[in-house]
Design a protein around this motif. Structure first.
Motif, mmCIF file in Angstrom:
data_model
loop_
_atom_site.group_PDB
_atom_site.id
_atom_site.type_symbol
_atom_site.label_atom_id
_atom_site.label_comp_id
_atom_site.label_asym_id
_atom_site.label_seq_id
_atom_site.Cartn_x
_atom_site.Cartn_y
_atom_site.Cartn_z
ATOM 1 N N TYR A 31 0.838 -1.208 0.000
ATOM 2 C CA TYR A 31 0.000 0.000 0.000
ATOM 3 C C TYR A 31 0.868 1.252 0.000
ATOM 4 C CZ TYR A 31 -3.281 3.552 1.552
ATOM 5 O OH TYR A 31 -4.020 4.687 1.652
ATOM 6 N N SER A 32 1.962 1.239 0.781
ATOM 7 C CA SER A 32 2.856 2.394 0.844
ATOM 8 C C SER A 32 3.497 2.664 -0.504
ATOM 9 C CB SER A 32 3.932 2.167 1.912
ATOM 10 O OG SER A 32 3.345 2.022 3.178
ATOM 11 N N LEU A 33 3.932 1.579 -1.175
ATOM 12 C CA LEU A 33 4.559 1.747 -2.489
ATOM 13 C C LEU A 33 3.563 2.285 -3.501
ATOM 14 C CD1 LEU A 33 6.726 -1.513 -2.661
ATOM 15 C CD2 LEU A 33 7.531 0.840 -2.390
ATOM 16 N N LEU A 34 2.309 1.770 -3.431
ATOM 17 C CA LEU A 34 1.274 2.261 -4.339
ATOM 18 C C LEU A 34 0.993 3.735 -4.098
ATOM 19 C CD1 LEU A 34 -0.877 1.776 -6.496
ATOM 20 C CD2 LEU A 34 -2.424 1.008 -4.662
ATOM 21 N N LEU A 35 0.917 4.129 -2.799
ATOM 22 C CA LEU A 35 0.664 5.527 -2.452
ATOM 23 C C LEU A 35 1.786 6.431 -2.935
ATOM 24 C CD1 LEU A 35 -1.018 7.653 -0.983
ATOM 25 C CD2 LEU A 35 0.206 7.059 1.120
ATOM 26 N N LEU A 36 3.046 5.979 -2.761
ATOM 27 C CA LEU A 36 4.198 6.765 -3.210
ATOM 28 C C LEU A 36 4.154 6.962 -4.721
ATOM 29 C CD1 LEU A 36 6.913 8.131 -2.813
ATOM 30 C CD2 LEU A 36 7.997 5.875 -2.860
ATOM 31 N N SER A 37 3.805 5.898 -5.457
ATOM 32 C CA SER A 37 3.739 6.006 -6.921
ATOM 33 C C SER A 37 2.674 7.003 -7.349
ATOM 34 C CB SER A 37 3.446 4.626 -7.527
ATOM 35 O OG SER A 37 4.472 3.713 -7.195
ATOM 36 N N ILE A 38 1.507 6.946 -6.678
ATOM 37 C CA ILE A 38 0.420 7.870 -7.016
ATOM 38 C C ILE A 38 0.834 9.308 -6.774
ATOM 39 C CG2 ILE A 38 -1.895 8.605 -6.362
ATOM 40 C CD1 ILE A 38 -2.509 5.634 -5.808
ATOM 41 N N ILE A 39 1.496 9.543 -5.620
ATOM 42 C CA ILE A 39 1.935 10.900 -5.281
ATOM 43 C C ILE A 39 2.902 11.430 -6.322
ATOM 44 C CG2 ILE A 39 3.274 12.242 -3.619
ATOM 45 C CD1 ILE A 39 2.077 10.494 -1.411
ATOM 46 N N LEU A 40 3.870 10.586 -6.711
ATOM 47 C CA LEU A 40 4.876 11.041 -7.679
ATOM 48 C C LEU A 40 4.256 11.286 -9.044
ATOM 49 C CD1 LEU A 40 7.863 8.728 -6.693
ATOM 50 C CD2 LEU A 40 7.571 11.151 -6.204
ATOM 51 N N ILE A 41 3.300 10.429 -9.448
ATOM 52 C CA ILE A 41 2.657 10.596 -10.757
ATOM 53 C C ILE A 41 1.853 11.888 -10.782
ATOM 54 C CG2 ILE A 41 0.864 9.673 -12.276
ATOM 55 C CD1 ILE A 41 1.875 6.857 -11.407
ATOM 56 N N PHE A 42 1.030 12.101 -9.731
ATOM 57 C CA PHE A 42 0.246 13.334 -9.686
ATOM 58 C C PHE A 42 1.128 14.553 -9.518
ATOM 59 C CE2 PHE A 42 -3.310 10.501 -9.068
ATOM 60 C CZ PHE A 42 -4.331 11.147 -9.748
ATOM 61 N N GLY A 43 2.248 14.405 -8.808
ATOM 62 C CA GLY A 43 3.155 15.536 -8.624
ATOM 63 C C GLY A 43 3.703 16.037 -9.934
ATOM 64 N N ALA A 44 3.854 15.128 -10.887
ATOM 65 C CA ALA A 44 4.403 15.513 -12.192
ATOM 66 C C ALA A 44 3.450 16.385 -12.987
ATOM 67 C CB ALA A 44 4.745 14.253 -12.993
ATOM 68 N N PHE A 45 2.156 16.375 -12.595
ATOM 69 C CA PHE A 45 1.167 17.143 -13.351
ATOM 70 C C PHE A 45 0.561 18.273 -12.537
ATOM 71 C CE2 PHE A 45 1.329 12.936 -15.230
ATOM 72 C CZ PHE A 45 1.482 13.235 -16.568
ATOM 73 N N MET A 46 1.172 18.616 -11.427
ATOM 74 C CA MET A 46 0.669 19.727 -10.623
ATOM 75 C C MET A 46 0.781 21.024 -11.420
ATOM 76 S SD MET A 46 -0.451 18.594 -7.773
ATOM 77 C CE MET A 46 -0.457 19.998 -6.666
ATOM 78 N N PRO A 47 -0.154 21.948 -11.307
ATOM 79 C CA PRO A 47 -0.190 23.133 -12.164
ATOM 80 C C PRO A 47 0.815 24.188 -11.777
ATOM 81 C CG PRO A 47 -2.041 23.137 -10.636
ATOM 82 C CD PRO A 47 -1.389 21.818 -10.494
ATOM 83 N N HIS A 48 1.352 24.161 -10.547
ATOM 84 C CA HIS A 48 2.302 25.206 -10.172
ATOM 85 C C HIS A 48 3.645 24.569 -9.867
ATOM 86 C CE1 HIS A 48 0.643 23.633 -6.434
ATOM 87 N NE2 HIS A 48 1.777 24.012 -5.853
ATOM 88 N N GLY A 49 4.717 25.370 -10.062
ATOM 89 C CA GLY A 49 6.060 24.874 -9.804
ATOM 90 C C GLY A 49 6.578 24.106 -11.009
ATOM 91 N N LYS A 50 7.878 23.757 -10.955
ATOM 92 C CA LYS A 50 8.514 23.008 -12.038
ATOM 93 C C LYS A 50 8.484 21.529 -11.713
ATOM 94 C CE LYS A 50 13.200 22.576 -12.977
ATOM 95 N NZ LYS A 50 13.345 21.203 -13.108
ATOM 96 N N SER A 51 7.818 20.725 -12.504
ATOM 97 C CA SER A 51 7.745 19.303 -12.244
ATOM 98 C C SER A 51 9.034 18.636 -12.688
ATOM 99 C CB SER A 51 6.551 18.684 -12.981
ATOM 100 O OG SER A 51 5.340 19.261 -12.535
ATOM 101 N N VAL A 52 9.416 17.566 -11.982
ATOM 102 C CA VAL A 52 10.642 16.860 -12.311
ATOM 103 C C VAL A 52 10.363 15.377 -12.348
ATOM 104 C CG1 VAL A 52 12.138 18.597 -11.321
ATOM 105 C CG2 VAL A 52 11.303 16.758 -9.874
ATOM 106 N N ALA A 53 11.263 14.614 -12.959
ATOM 107 C CA ALA A 53 11.096 13.171 -13.038
ATOM 108 C C ALA A 53 11.239 12.546 -11.668
ATOM 109 C CB ALA A 53 12.141 12.588 -13.995
ATOM 110 N N ALA A 54 10.521 11.411 -11.455
ATOM 111 C CA ALA A 54 10.498 10.788 -10.133
ATOM 112 C C ALA A 54 11.859 10.271 -9.712
ATOM 113 C CB ALA A 54 9.482 9.656 -10.122
ATOM 114 N N THR A 55 12.766 10.040 -10.641
ATOM 115 C CA THR A 55 14.070 9.502 -10.286
ATOM 116 C C THR A 55 15.036 10.576 -9.829
ATOM 117 O OG1 THR A 55 14.687 9.630 -12.614
ATOM 118 C CG2 THR A 55 13.868 7.514 -11.808
ATOM 119 N N GLU A 56 14.651 11.830 -9.907
ATOM 120 C CA GLU A 56 15.502 12.900 -9.392
ATOM 121 C C GLU A 56 15.459 12.908 -7.882
ATOM 122 O OE1 GLU A 56 15.635 16.318 -12.743
ATOM 123 O OE2 GLU A 56 13.829 16.257 -11.519
#
Length: 511
Positions: free
Chosen positions: A5-30
């Protein structure tokens, strides 16, 4: 199940973080690595947001996104938080704008000569920091623009100040170098010899007052000499008297009178700003000149003895020339500097292993530094000139009221572990960092103390200061051996000289 569940939650957060409307989005491996002792993580991108956690040196965290000078990271708890980007080292993959994985290799290499060096996206001090390089790191050099070099390290590529890179090849020049045929005589008591023309380069030797050397090359205000047979290095050129000036050394004069321009002017026992003060003169006092030595007048004192006064602090009446300020002093003239000797009065500060009070040492250091700065023509204000207590807000107010070009708070450190030693520089706001780095590098070089680096510090006198302000911890009173060193007159003189030189270097680069 919880782990999945934790890994799934982390993946969801990183995926949605990449499409947030403010700030500069970066790849999850950074990711980022903490590069100072600790950093406050806050609930949002600003100092007004609540503190939610502290992270510590060398810990690594994935990046969610960036906004201005702030980076949002993924914490171990699954929560996200924000921290400032100048206290971390950023590690990127090929999706980051700072990385150039397909770049052609280069034979041009260099070595970082500063404690830490910011790598930026563009050749400008205002462009974003994409990573930090540490002392001794080898980099590839790709291009040069003004005082900036484009360098590569690992899979990261960006721009750094050329002053902090010692070039290992001849293809990219780090500065204009000129051949010289002059001979130079050392005018300082002790002058450091360095591996390159920079205060941040490696200390490789020293020379003393009166020694003469052939100046092989000159680079800005630095001179290359053969300081011993077969060994070459760079010294600060403003502490060398060139042979073209030698006709002025110990120059006999016809009777002439000099008049003191400023009250509190130092009369010294030798013609050097680092020599001991024998007495102080007031505005309007007059003295008979006995001789001229370089840029100093040898004068006859009221007791019949002689002393020396810097020629740029007096006016002349007679045939002798008016001496103007030489060397590094030109960068300090008319600058407004507030010195803040820490603690005082009932606040003793740290107490040394043998009973030394921090409040006494900070006042002594400030007095020595003040003398040097006044001699250079700076406007100097000291927050306290005796053993009195002054509130922190009042110290900060002095910097604002005088519109200080620099505010330096002087301190000595303590730790429950008596083996801890060394010197540390602190800043709070990003606009204070370059001043802290300049002063720290010069003072470490002059005192030979162990370096604990330049760090972010949450101290009132720099946090609440709208001016360029730094706090210097000059050594550990809790270390018995270091206590003996830092309370010696030799250390006090070297510390004051290092602080002085660091200020001169800073104002040279930031006029």
């Amino acid at each position: 199940m919880v782990k999945k569940y934790s890994l799934l939650l982390l993946s969801i957060i990183l995926i949605f973080g990449a499409f947030m409307p403010h700030g500069k989005s970066v790849a999850a491996t950074e990711s980022i690595t903490i590069s100072t002792d600790f950093v406050n993580v806050r609930g949002g991108p600003g100092l007004s947001y609540p503190l939610i956690e502290k992270v510590y040196r060398d810990e690594k965290y994935p990046i969610v996104k960036e906004q201005g000078d702030w980076i949002e990271i993924q914490l171990a708890s699954g929560q996200t938080g924000w921290l400032v980007n100048w206290l971390v080292t950023k590690e990127t993959n090929s999706n980051n704008m700072g990385a150039h994985p397909n770049s052609e290799p280069t034979d041009n290499t260099g070595i970082v000569n500063g404690d830490t060096l910011n790598m930026r996206t563009e050749p400008s001090a205002t462009s974003p920091v994409i990573g930090k390089l540490t002392y001794g790191t080898s980099v590839s050099i790709y291009a040069k623009q003004d005082n900036w070099l484009e360098v590569g390290f690992s899979n990261l590529r960006g721009w750094v100040s050329s002053e902090f890179i010692d070039s290992q090849s001849t293809s990219v020049s780090s500065g204009p170098t000129q051949k010289s045929k002059f001979t130079g005589t050392v005018t300082a008591n002790s002058l450091s010899v360095r591996s390159s023309a920079s205060l941040n380069s490696t200390l490789i030797g020293s020379v003393t007052m009166g020694q003469s050397f052939t100046i092989l090359e000159e680079n800005n205000s630095w001179a290359k000499i053969e300081y011993k047979s077969g060994s070459f290095g760079w010294v600060a050129g403003w502490f060398l008297e060139k042979d073209a000036m030698k006709s002025q050394a110990r120059q006999a004069v016809k009777e002439s009178i000099i008049t003191i321009i400023y009250s509190g002017t130092n009369i010294r026992n030798r013609p050097d700003v680092q020599s001991d003060v024998v007495e102080r003169a007031n505005q309007g006092d007059t003295y008979t000149v006995k001789s001229i030595i370089n840029d100093w007048y040898e004068i006859i004192l009221n007791n019949g003895k002689t002393g020396y006064i810097a020629g740029w602090l007096v006016s002349t009446n007679g045939t002798n020339p008016q001496i103007v300020k030489p060397g590094a002093e030109e960068y300090l003239k008319n600058k407004t500097i507030v010195l803040d000797p820490g603690h005082g009065g009932t606040d003793k500060g740290a107490t040394g292993a043998s009973g030394t009070y921090e409040k006494d040492l900070t006042l002594l250091t400030a007095q020595r530094l003040s003398d040097k700065l006044i001699a250079a023509g700076a406007n100097v204000y000291v927050t306290r000139t005796n053993d009195s207590y002054l509130q922190l807000a009042s110290r900060v107010n002095m910097a604002r009221n005088y519109n200080a070009d620099a505010f330096i708070s002087l301190h000595y450190d303590s730790n429950i572990d008596p083996s801890v030693r060394g010197m540390t520089g602190y800043y709070y706001h990003s606009y204070q960092q370059s001043l802290a780095e300049s002063i720290f590098a010069s003072t470490i070089g002059q005192t030979k103390m162990q370096s604990r680096g330049v760090r972010f510090g949450d101290f009132h006198v720099i946090r609440e200061n709208s001016q360029k302000a730094v706090l210097m911890e000059l050594g550990y009173l809790s270390n018995p051996a270091e206590e003996m060193i830092i309370k010696s007159s030799g250390f006090q003189e070297n510390a004051a000289s290092g602080l002085y030189d660091g200020l001169a270097r800073y104002f040279k680069e930031n006029p």
